[in-house]
Design a protein around this motif. Structure first.
Motif, PDB file in Angstrom:
ATOM      1  N   LYS A  53      -8.425  11.774  80.968  1.00  0.00           N
ATOM      2  CA  LYS A  53      -8.446  11.532  82.248  1.00  0.00           C
ATOM      3  C   LYS A  53      -7.042  11.930  82.728  1.00  0.00           C
ATOM      4  CE  LYS A  53     -11.321   7.238  81.725  1.00  0.00           C
ATOM      5  NZ  LYS A  53     -11.419   5.892  81.816  1.00  0.00           N
ATOM      6  N   PRO A  54      -7.060  11.984  83.984  1.00  0.00           N
ATOM      7  CA  PRO A  54      -5.718  12.429  84.763  1.00  0.00           C
ATOM      8  C   PRO A  54      -4.579  11.379  84.339  1.00  0.00           C
ATOM      9  CG  PRO A  54      -7.249  12.690  86.345  1.00  0.00           C
ATOM     10  CD  PRO A  54      -7.916  11.824  85.141  1.00  0.00           C
ATOM     11  N   HIS A  55      -3.678  11.414  83.815  1.00  0.00           N
ATOM     12  CA  HIS A  55      -2.532  10.296  83.268  1.00  0.00           C
ATOM     13  C   HIS A  55      -1.287  11.081  83.221  1.00  0.00           C
ATOM     14  CE1 HIS A  55      -2.276   6.603  81.272  1.00  0.00           C
ATOM     15  NE2 HIS A  55      -0.943   7.106  80.371  1.00  0.00           N
ATOM     16  N   GLY A  56      -0.689  10.853  84.493  1.00  0.00           N
ATOM     17  CA  GLY A  56       0.686  11.423  84.658  1.00  0.00           C
ATOM     18  C   GLY A  56       0.942  12.222  85.866  1.00  0.00           C
ATOM     19  N   VAL A  57       1.864  12.828  85.962  1.00  0.00           N
ATOM     20  CA  VAL A  57       2.056  13.829  87.164  1.00  0.00           C
ATOM     21  C   VAL A  57       1.098  14.656  87.823  1.00  0.00           C
ATOM     22  CG1 VAL A  57       3.543  15.256  88.598  1.00  0.00           C
ATOM     23  CG2 VAL A  57       4.528  13.360  87.195  1.00  0.00           C
ATOM     24  N   ILE A  58       0.431  14.565  88.916  1.00  0.00           N
ATOM     25  CA  ILE A  58      -0.511  15.511  89.437  1.00  0.00           C
ATOM     26  C   ILE A  58       0.145  16.262  90.860  1.00  0.00           C
ATOM     27  CG2 ILE A  58      -2.905  15.728  90.219  1.00  0.00           C
ATOM     28  CD1 ILE A  58      -2.703  14.729  87.349  1.00  0.00           C
ATOM     29  N   ARG A  59      -0.126  17.653  90.785  1.00  0.00           N
ATOM     30  CA  ARG A  59       0.257  18.277  91.974  1.00  0.00           C
ATOM     31  C   ARG A  59      -0.736  19.363  92.262  1.00  0.00           C
ATOM     32  NH1 ARG A  59       5.493  22.169  92.703  1.00  0.00           N
ATOM     33  NH2 ARG A  59       4.389  23.480  91.041  1.00  0.00           N
ATOM     34  N   LYS A  60      -1.168  19.278  93.512  1.00  0.00           N
ATOM     35  CA  LYS A  60      -1.981  20.358  94.218  1.00  0.00           C
ATOM     36  C   LYS A  60      -1.561  20.887  94.986  1.00  0.00           C
ATOM     37  CE  LYS A  60      -6.248  21.984  95.082  1.00  0.00           C
ATOM     38  NZ  LYS A  60      -5.905  22.675  96.269  1.00  0.00           N
ATOM     39  N   GLY A 116      -3.451  27.952  98.581  1.00  0.00           N
ATOM     40  CA  GLY A 116      -3.278  29.226  98.558  1.00  0.00           C
ATOM     41  C   GLY A 116      -2.125  29.462  99.530  1.00  0.00           C
ATOM     42  N   LEU A 117      -1.956  28.637 100.750  1.00  0.00           N
ATOM     43  CA  LEU A 117      -0.930  28.913 101.490  1.00  0.00           C
ATOM     44  C   LEU A 117       0.424  28.365 101.010  1.00  0.00           C
ATOM     45  CD1 LEU A 117      -2.727  28.399 104.700  1.00  0.00           C
ATOM     46  CD2 LEU A 117      -2.317  30.363 103.705  1.00  0.00           C
ATOM     47  N   GLY A 118       0.588  27.858  99.796  1.00  0.00           N
ATOM     48  CA  GLY A 118       1.869  27.259  99.342  1.00  0.00           C
ATOM     49  C   GLY A 118       1.970  25.783 100.028  1.00  0.00           C
ATOM     50  N   ASP A 119       0.948  25.431 100.595  1.00  0.00           N
ATOM     51  CA  ASP A 119       1.165  23.839 101.311  1.00  0.00           C
ATOM     52  C   ASP A 119       0.791  22.790  99.967  1.00  0.00           C
ATOM     53  OD1 ASP A 119       1.620  24.931 103.647  1.00  0.00           O
ATOM     54  OD2 ASP A 119      -0.432  25.116 103.937  1.00  0.00           O
ATOM     55  N   LEU A 120       1.852  21.878 100.120  1.00  0.00           N
ATOM     56  CA  LEU A 120       1.686  20.695  99.268  1.00  0.00           C
ATOM     57  C   LEU A 120       0.256  19.783  99.665  1.00  0.00           C
ATOM     58  CD1 LEU A 120       2.792  19.386  96.740  1.00  0.00           C
ATOM     59  CD2 LEU A 120       4.049  17.712  98.275  1.00  0.00           C
ATOM     60  N   GLU A 121      -0.879  19.736  98.847  1.00  0.00           N
ATOM     61  CA  GLU A 121      -1.993  18.940  99.283  1.00  0.00           C
ATOM     62  C   GLU A 121      -1.745  17.578  98.438  1.00  0.00           C
ATOM     63  OE1 GLU A 121      -5.548  20.910  98.787  1.00  0.00           O
ATOM     64  OE2 GLU A 121      -5.206  22.387 100.220  1.00  0.00           O
ATOM     65  N   PHE A 122      -1.229  17.507  97.539  1.00  0.00           N
ATOM     66  CA  PHE A 122      -0.985  16.207  96.752  1.00  0.00           C
ATOM     67  C   PHE A 122       0.060  16.322  95.711  1.00  0.00           C
ATOM     68  CE2 PHE A 122      -1.807  13.010  93.344  1.00  0.00           C
ATOM     69  CZ  PHE A 122      -2.000  12.020  93.976  1.00  0.00           C
ATOM     70  N   TYR A 123       0.890  15.210  95.862  1.00  0.00           N
ATOM     71  CA  TYR A 123       1.864  14.962  94.740  1.00  0.00           C
ATOM     72  C   TYR A 123       1.752  13.628  94.495  1.00  0.00           C
ATOM     73  CZ  TYR A 123       6.062  14.970  91.871  1.00  0.00           C
ATOM     74  OH  TYR A 123       6.875  15.020  90.674  1.00  0.00           O
ATOM     75  N   GLY A 124       1.665  13.172  93.139  1.00  0.00           N
ATOM     76  CA  GLY A 124       1.450  11.701  92.910  1.00  0.00           C
ATOM     77  C   GLY A 124       1.432  11.426  91.284  1.00  0.00           C
ATOM     78  N   CYS A 125       1.505  10.370  90.900  1.00  0.00           N
ATOM     79  CA  CYS A 125       1.516   9.915  89.387  1.00  0.00           C
ATOM     80  C   CYS A 125       0.093   8.894  89.233  1.00  0.00           C
ATOM     81  CB  CYS A 125       2.737   9.270  89.069  1.00  0.00           C
ATOM     82  SG  CYS A 125       2.458   8.886  87.229  1.00  0.00           S
ATOM     83  N   ILE A 126      -0.855   9.453  88.330  1.00  0.00           N
ATOM     84  CA  ILE A 126      -2.018   8.909  88.240  1.00  0.00           C
ATOM     85  C   ILE A 126      -2.198   8.503  86.880  1.00  0.00           C
ATOM     86  CG2 ILE A 126      -4.729   8.965  88.352  1.00  0.00           C
ATOM     87  CD1 ILE A 126      -4.312  10.925  90.822  1.00  0.00           C
ATOM     88  N   ALA A 127      -2.433   7.212  86.796  1.00  0.00           N
ATOM     89  CA  ALA A 127      -2.719   6.702  85.308  1.00  0.00           C
ATOM     90  C   ALA A 127      -3.883   5.798  84.827  1.00  0.00           C
ATOM     91  CB  ALA A 127      -1.367   5.910  84.581  1.00  0.00           C
ATOM     92  N   TYR A 128      -4.864   6.504  84.285  1.00  0.00           N
ATOM     93  CA  TYR A 128      -6.060   5.708  84.089  1.00  0.00           C
ATOM     94  C   TYR A 128      -6.860   5.306  85.277  1.00  0.00           C
ATOM     95  CZ  TYR A 128      -4.891   5.435  79.078  1.00  0.00           C
ATOM     96  OH  TYR A 128      -4.954   5.847  77.548  1.00  0.00           O
ATOM     97  N   GLY A 129      -6.759   6.238  86.480  1.00  0.00           N
ATOM     98  CA  GLY A 129      -7.593   6.011  87.778  1.00  0.00           C
ATOM     99  C   GLY A 129      -6.587   5.190  88.626  1.00  0.00           C
ATOM    100  N   LYS A 130      -5.472   4.836  88.381  1.00  0.00           N
ATOM    101  CA  LYS A 130      -4.628   4.223  89.357  1.00  0.00           C
ATOM    102  C   LYS A 130      -3.528   5.005  89.693  1.00  0.00           C
ATOM    103  CE  LYS A 130      -5.773  -0.407  87.863  1.00  0.00           C
ATOM    104  NZ  LYS A 130      -5.177  -1.826  87.628  1.00  0.00           N
ATOM    105  N   LEU A 131      -3.109   4.971  90.848  1.00  0.00           N
ATOM    106  CA  LEU A 131      -1.859   5.582  91.568  1.00  0.00           C
ATOM    107  C   LEU A 131      -0.700   4.827  91.242  1.00  0.00           C
ATOM    108  CD1 LEU A 131      -0.841   7.873  93.327  1.00  0.00           C
ATOM    109  CD2 LEU A 131      -1.192   6.427  95.529  1.00  0.00           C
ATOM    110  N   LEU A 132       0.305   5.376  90.726  1.00  0.00           N
ATOM    111  CA  LEU A 132       1.659   4.475  90.360  1.00  0.00           C
ATOM    112  C   LEU A 132       2.552   4.728  91.545  1.00  0.00           C
ATOM    113  CD1 LEU A 132       1.892   4.742  86.618  1.00  0.00           C
ATOM    114  CD2 LEU A 132       0.569   2.925  88.109  1.00  0.00           C
ATOM    115  N   GLY A 133       3.167   3.805  92.142  1.00  0.00           N
ATOM    116  CA  GLY A 133       4.208   4.222  93.209  1.00  0.00           C
ATOM    117  C   GLY A 133       3.332   4.701  94.518  1.00  0.00           C
ATOM    118  N   VAL A 134       3.901   5.920  95.262  1.00  0.00           N
ATOM    119  CA  VAL A 134       3.500   6.671  96.326  1.00  0.00           C
ATOM    120  C   VAL A 134       2.962   8.001  95.952  1.00  0.00           C
ATOM    121  CG1 VAL A 134       4.410   4.947  98.163  1.00  0.00           C
ATOM    122  CG2 VAL A 134       5.722   7.114  97.350  1.00  0.00           C
ATOM    123  N   CYS A 135       2.453   8.531  97.028  1.00  0.00           N
ATOM    124  CA  CYS A 135       1.887  10.106  96.814  1.00  0.00           C
ATOM    125  C   CYS A 135       2.403  10.666  98.030  1.00  0.00           C
ATOM    126  CB  CYS A 135       0.405  10.324  96.426  1.00  0.00           C
ATOM    127  SG  CYS A 135      -0.490   9.455  97.613  1.00  0.00           S
TER     128      CYS A 135
END
Length: 379
Positions: free
Chosen positions: A91-98, A101-120
């Protein structure tokens, strides 16, 4: 959560550096957060609803192709998109960044066991940013920051558009110490009690708040008499502006694209190949419409600015004015209207002919008279 706040100009610069880092494709999110810390924090996180989030399914595909069960992985794809992700127990468990192809940040956040920690975080077309406590960037408590990452709105959003909110300025940032500085949130203060709302034009109504000025635009530009003969009003820089700065916005009715500009409104501008933006003639005066000022920018074949797409929190997808040169305070802002010469209005074709004479040294009878030393009447 155990948060530390950092305020003042130096902290704002630290925030801007952090934003540049997370948006840099060459920056790799190698730091895998202490799993014990994440496990302790997971009860404090927000449960994620993955409905309508295609990149969550892409994460699962990446995990299946990943040789190790746990840890960090970077996945780069042929279209130029990049995934940085941490996994534990499949499972996603830590920092996730997507990044797309244009270099745009589609997502940056921290997910632990299906929960978002803090903000994205995510970037939006034109250079703005969304910060939210949920992965769909909707609902109350959501923040939008303009490209300067100093001015913005805080309130209720839906699909990155402002339902209702107040104007804010960034005064610093706060960070949960247990997340090791990997996720931070802007600290903001409210500038005024003026309420701002989504104001997307329709075929029936151009603007519900036509006299509510665009606050970010007001920092950079103002309207005055153009220095271009016969051009009427123009747009002028209020401050010194660096190249690459978004300085204004071009809002309008969304209408079917029209390429014969000699028979259409002079305020029509292309949004994309299928849609134009157009402002009703009776709303082109500032006493009737001043929510955006982009329609006042005049044409030049040697412009100091250009237009680009911009997802505006109030007006939706429109055009912005962005500088392509450094502009001094008091200088007129210009763009190249870039009409197709075969369908361009007469004034544009005449201006193009004059421009070509100047830059290419095409024949000019005045110059011929000045430079000629020949007297054809002498024998």
């Amino acid at each position: 959560m155990n948060k530390s706040a950092y305020l003042g100009e130096s902290s704002i610069q630290m925030l801007h550096t952090w934003i540049r880092d997370i948006c840099d494709p060459d920056f790799i999110c190698k730091t895998i957060l202490d799993q014990i810390i994440l496990d302790q924090l997971v009860k404090e996180g927000m449960e994620i609803d993955t409905t309508g989030i295609p990149w969550m399914n892409q994460l699962e595909d990446i995990r299946k192709n990943y040789e190790k069960k746990d840890g960090f992985v970077r996945s780069e794809h042929e279209d130029g998109s990049i995934f940085d992700a941490c996994f534990k127990d499949k499972k996603p468990h830590g920092v996730i960044r997507k990044m797309n192809g244009l270099g745009d940040l589609e997502f940056y956040g921290c997910i632990a066991y299906g929960k978002l920690l803090g903000v994205c975080w995510k970037s939006v077309p034109g250079g703005g940013f969304m910060i939210s406590s949920n992965v769909v960037f909707s609902g109350p408590g959501t923040i939008y920051l303009y490209p300067d990452c100093r001015l913005g709105f805080s309130g209720t959003f839906k699909d990155c558009l402002l339902v209702s909110g107040l104007l804010i300025e960034v005064t610093g940032f706060e960070s949960d110490e247990r997340l090791q500085g990997s996720i931070i949130r802007p600290v903001t203060s409210t500038i005024s009690n003026q309420e701002y709302k989504m104001d997307i034009s329709s075929s029936e109504l151009f603007s519900s708040f036509p006299l509510l000025a665009e606050p970010y635009e007001s920092i950079f530009v103002e309207v005055g008499e153009s220095r271009i003969p016969g051009a009427g009003q123009g747009l002028f820089a209020k401050v010194d502006i660096a190249f690459g700065t978004v300085i204004g916005f071009y809002n309008g009715h969304k209408v079917a694209a029209e390429h014969d500009f000699d028979t259409t409104s002079p305020y029509r501008i292309s949004l994309d190949k299928d849609i134009d933006l157009d402002i009703p003639e009776h709303l082109t005066n500032l006493d009737r419409y001043q929510a955006t000022l982009g329609h006042k920018v005049c044409h030049s074949f040697d412009p100091n600015s250009n237009t680009d797409l911009f997802l505006h929190p109030r007006f939706g997808l429109i055009r912005c004015i962005v500088t392509i040169k450094n502009i001094e305070a008091g200088s007129e802002v210009t763009i190249n209207y870039s009409y197709d010469m075969t369908t361009a209005p007469d004034w544009y074709r005449i201006a193009w002919a004059k421009h070509q004479k100047n830059v290419r040294g095409l024949p000019d009878w005045r110059m011929a008279m000045l430079k000629s030393g020949i007297n054809i009447f002498e024998k």
